[in-house]
Design an enzyme around this catalytic site. Structure first.
Site, PDB file in Angstrom:
ATOM      1  N   TYR A  79      24.205 -45.564  -3.668  1.00 16.93           N
ATOM      2  CA  TYR A  79      23.237 -45.412  -2.568  1.00 16.93           C
ATOM      3  C   TYR A  79      21.965 -44.767  -3.108  1.00 16.93           C
ATOM      4  O   TYR A  79      20.872 -45.310  -2.940  1.00 16.93           O
ATOM      5  CB  TYR A  79      23.811 -44.567  -1.422  1.00 16.93           C
ATOM      6  N   LYS A  89      17.816 -46.244  -3.793  1.00 17.67           N
ATOM      7  CA  LYS A  89      16.548 -45.618  -3.385  1.00 17.67           C
ATOM      8  C   LYS A  89      15.613 -45.505  -4.594  1.00 17.67           C
ATOM      9  O   LYS A  89      14.420 -45.796  -4.505  1.00 17.67           O
ATOM     10  CB  LYS A  89      16.786 -44.235  -2.775  1.00 17.67           C
ATOM     11  N   SER A 120      14.548 -40.977  -0.278  1.00 20.98           N
ATOM     12  CA  SER A 120      15.446 -39.844  -0.051  1.00 20.98           C
ATOM     13  C   SER A 120      15.327 -38.816  -1.161  1.00 20.98           C
ATOM     14  O   SER A 120      15.055 -39.155  -2.314  1.00 20.98           O
ATOM     15  CB  SER A 120      16.887 -40.365   0.004  1.00 20.98           C
TER      16      SER A 120
HETATM   17  C1  WQD Z   1      25.200 -31.417   3.811  1.00 21.92           C
HETATM   18  C2  WQD Z   1      26.030 -30.227   3.334  1.00 21.92           C
HETATM   19  C3  WQD Z   1      28.118 -30.866   2.335  1.00 21.92           C
HETATM   20  C4  WQD Z   1      30.016 -32.469   5.901  1.00 21.92           C
HETATM   21  C5  WQD Z   1      23.111 -36.848   2.811  1.00 21.92           C
HETATM   22  C6  WQD Z   1      22.755 -38.043   2.013  1.00 21.92           C
HETATM   23  C7  WQD Z   1      21.283 -38.002   1.650  1.00 21.92           C
HETATM   24  C8  WQD Z   1      20.468 -37.864   2.895  1.00 21.92           C
HETATM   25  C9  WQD Z   1      20.921 -36.660   3.709  1.00 21.92           C
HETATM   26  C10 WQD Z   1      19.677 -40.040   3.523  1.00 21.92           C
HETATM   27  C11 WQD Z   1      26.685 -30.494   1.982  1.00 21.92           C
HETATM   28  C12 WQD Z   1      28.345 -30.053   3.602  1.00 21.92           C
HETATM   29  C13 WQD Z   1      29.104 -31.913   5.028  1.00 21.92           C
HETATM   30  C14 WQD Z   1      31.168 -31.739   6.256  1.00 21.92           C
HETATM   31  C15 WQD Z   1      30.455 -29.941   4.855  1.00 21.92           C
HETATM   32  N1  WQD Z   1      20.555 -39.041   3.672  1.00 21.92           N
HETATM   33  N2  WQD Z   1      29.319 -30.660   4.519  1.00 21.92           N
HETATM   34  N3  WQD Z   1      31.347 -30.480   5.716  1.00 21.92           N
HETATM   35  O1  WQD Z   1      25.181 -34.892   1.413  1.00 21.92           O
HETATM   36  O2  WQD Z   1      23.181 -33.317   1.661  1.00 21.92           O
HETATM   37  O3  WQD Z   1      22.880 -35.712   2.067  1.00 21.92           O
HETATM   38  O4  WQD Z   1      22.307 -36.817   3.971  1.00 21.92           O
HETATM   39  O5  WQD Z   1      18.703 -40.086   2.893  1.00 21.92           O
HETATM   40  O6  WQD Z   1      20.980 -39.207   1.000  1.00 21.92           O
HETATM   41  O7  WQD Z   1      23.489 -37.972   0.811  1.00 21.92           O
HETATM   42  O8  WQD Z   1      24.212 -34.352   3.688  1.00 21.92           O
HETATM   43  O9  WQD Z   1      25.215 -33.679   5.822  1.00 21.92           O
HETATM   44  O10 WQD Z   1      26.665 -34.939   4.153  1.00 21.92           O
HETATM   45  O11 WQD Z   1      26.031 -32.571   3.696  1.00 21.92           O
HETATM   46  O12 WQD Z   1      30.658 -28.799   4.371  1.00 21.92           O
HETATM   47  O13 WQD Z   1      32.053 -32.205   7.057  1.00 21.92           O
HETATM   48  O14 WQD Z   1      27.087 -30.027   4.263  1.00 21.92           O
HETATM   49  O15 WQD Z   1      29.061 -30.489   1.334  1.00 21.92           O
HETATM   50  O16 WQD Z   1      26.711 -29.273   1.258  1.00 21.92           O
HETATM   51  P1  WQD Z   1      23.925 -34.507   2.110  1.00 21.92           P
HETATM   52  P2  WQD Z   1      25.579 -33.946   4.403  1.00 21.92           P
END
Ligand code: WQD
Length: 341
Positions: free
Chosen positions: A151, A155, A126
């Site tokens: 998590y 990785k 990741s």
């Molecule tokens: C994306 C953006 C949130 C939800 C995660 C894992 C990472 C990888 C990809 C596996 C951020 C914003 C989110 C919401 C929001 N997975 N958001 N409202 O955190 O970048 O990464 O998924 O490998 O390991 O950590 O993805 O989709 O949670 O967030 O504003 O209800 O959307 O703050 O900026 P993230 P995400």
């Protein structure tokens, strides 16, 4: 026909990769504990490909169960290892659950592969290994920054375990694929992302809000140092991500790898902000989303996107689908899954 073991193959990325493996002429064997997926995913794979993969329900963190299962399987050309717990927030509150499951599963697979002399491993890593990079876009040589969640740490540790194991033997080759943000669903809408409970990730939260399952989308922070103040990520269509696994597997099976351990970034090479994702979703679906800006989510980084030049050159894999394609496919999946016309 070359046989491939896919651990975590009933999961989101695993199931999409199984479809592409079957479409590319591989025979797929799925091992999964169904802790974060359902057996019905096999029917979805069959509806798309006409083939229902062989399936074993196994706890890969249990060495005996893993060995017993692998003992019944022979002539494997490769193992693609997806099986792991992946909820960042949960990993902070239950670190030992994550270290125990994610690391023991990998160790059992490596030991079993060595015992059976299966030599090609693709590992699901990741972009979290980069943390908040100083310099963007991140390349495979960008510094690995101490993960801010157990998590993400599993990785990082997993990549080190693979690297050290490979250096101790001649019979193992591996590629780690560092995913950016996988989104969307297969164009058939027969398989897709199926978060259990309230989604952590942005896109399933968006589609569930559009479907009326969630009242309102919360946008976590608009005070970042980005053009519109919301955080930036590199969102890649899950089908493009799945196809990158076929390219990586073929690289190993055909002995095209330059060293026995290689790492590739798998993203689009383009960053999009949360508001850009929301606006694109509204544009491609015609649905007005109910959202409000709230405080930042602890642990979030401000911005990251991939330099994909190295993976495009060496894996010959280039993303074909746009952010709009991915968001529309996610919505089509949500509608089909919820029987929304
Ligand atoms: C994306 C953006 C949130 C939800 C995660 C894992 C990472 C990888 C990809 C596996 C951020 C914003 C989110 C919401 C929001 N997975 N958001 N409202 O955190 O970048 O990464 O998924 O490998 O390991 O950590 O993805 O989709 O949670 O967030 O504003 O209800 O959307 O703050 O900026 P993230 P995400």
């Amino acid at each position: 026909m070359k046989k491939i073991i896919v651990t975590g193959g009933t999961g989101y990325i695993g199931s999409h990769t199984c479809v592409e493996l079957i479409n590319s002429g591989f025979e797929v064997i799925i091992i999964d504990d169904l802790s974060n997926s359902t057996i019905e995913v096999l029917d979805g794979i069959k509806k798309i490909t006409g083939i229902k993969p062989e399936f074993y329900k196994i706890d890969l963190a249990n060495a005996k169960e893993t060995l017993r299962c692998f003992d019944t399987i022979n002539n494997i050309s490769g193992v693609i290892h997806f099986a792991a717990y992946k909820a960042v927030g949960e990993s902070v509150s239950l670190p030992l659950k994550y270290y125990k499951n994610n690391l023991n599963s990998l160790i059992n697979i490596l030991e079993t592969m060595q015992g059976k002399s299966f030599k090609n491993l693709i590992f699901s890593s990741s972009c979290t290994v980069y943390g908040q990079a100083e310099k963007l876009p991140v390349t495979e040589q960008s510094p690995i920054i101490k993960a801010d969640s157990p998590y993400g740490n599993t990785k990082q540790i997993s990549e080190e375990i693979i690297y050290d194991t490979i250096n101790s033997t001649e019979n193992l080759k591996a590629i780690s694929l560092r995913y950016f943000n996988p989104i969307g669903a297969h164009e058939s809408a027969e398989i897709g992302e199926l978060p259990i409970g309230e989604p952590n990730n942005l896109v399933p939260y968006i589609t569930q809000t559009a479907a009326g399952i969630r009242k309102q989308l919360r946008i976590f922070g608009n005070d970042y140092n980005t053009p519109d103040g919301t955080a930036i990520r590199d969102y890649i269509h899950v089908t493009d991500l799945a196809k990158a696994h076929i390219s990586a597997l073929s690289r190993l099976v055909n002995n095209e790898n330059k060293t026995n351990y290689e790492v590739f970034n798998i993203g689009t090479g383009k960053g999009d902000s949360v508001l850009e994702v929301v606006n694109t979703f509204e544009k491609v679906t015609g649905i007005k989303l109910n959202y409000k800006i709230v405080n930042r989510r602890p642990g979030d980084i401000e911005q990251i996107w991939a330099d994909t030049s190295y993976s495009e050159k060496n894996l010959r894999s280039k993303t074909e689908k746009s952010l709009g394609d991915a968001l529309l496919s996610a919505w089509n999946w949500e509608k089909k899954y919820r029987n929304i016309t």
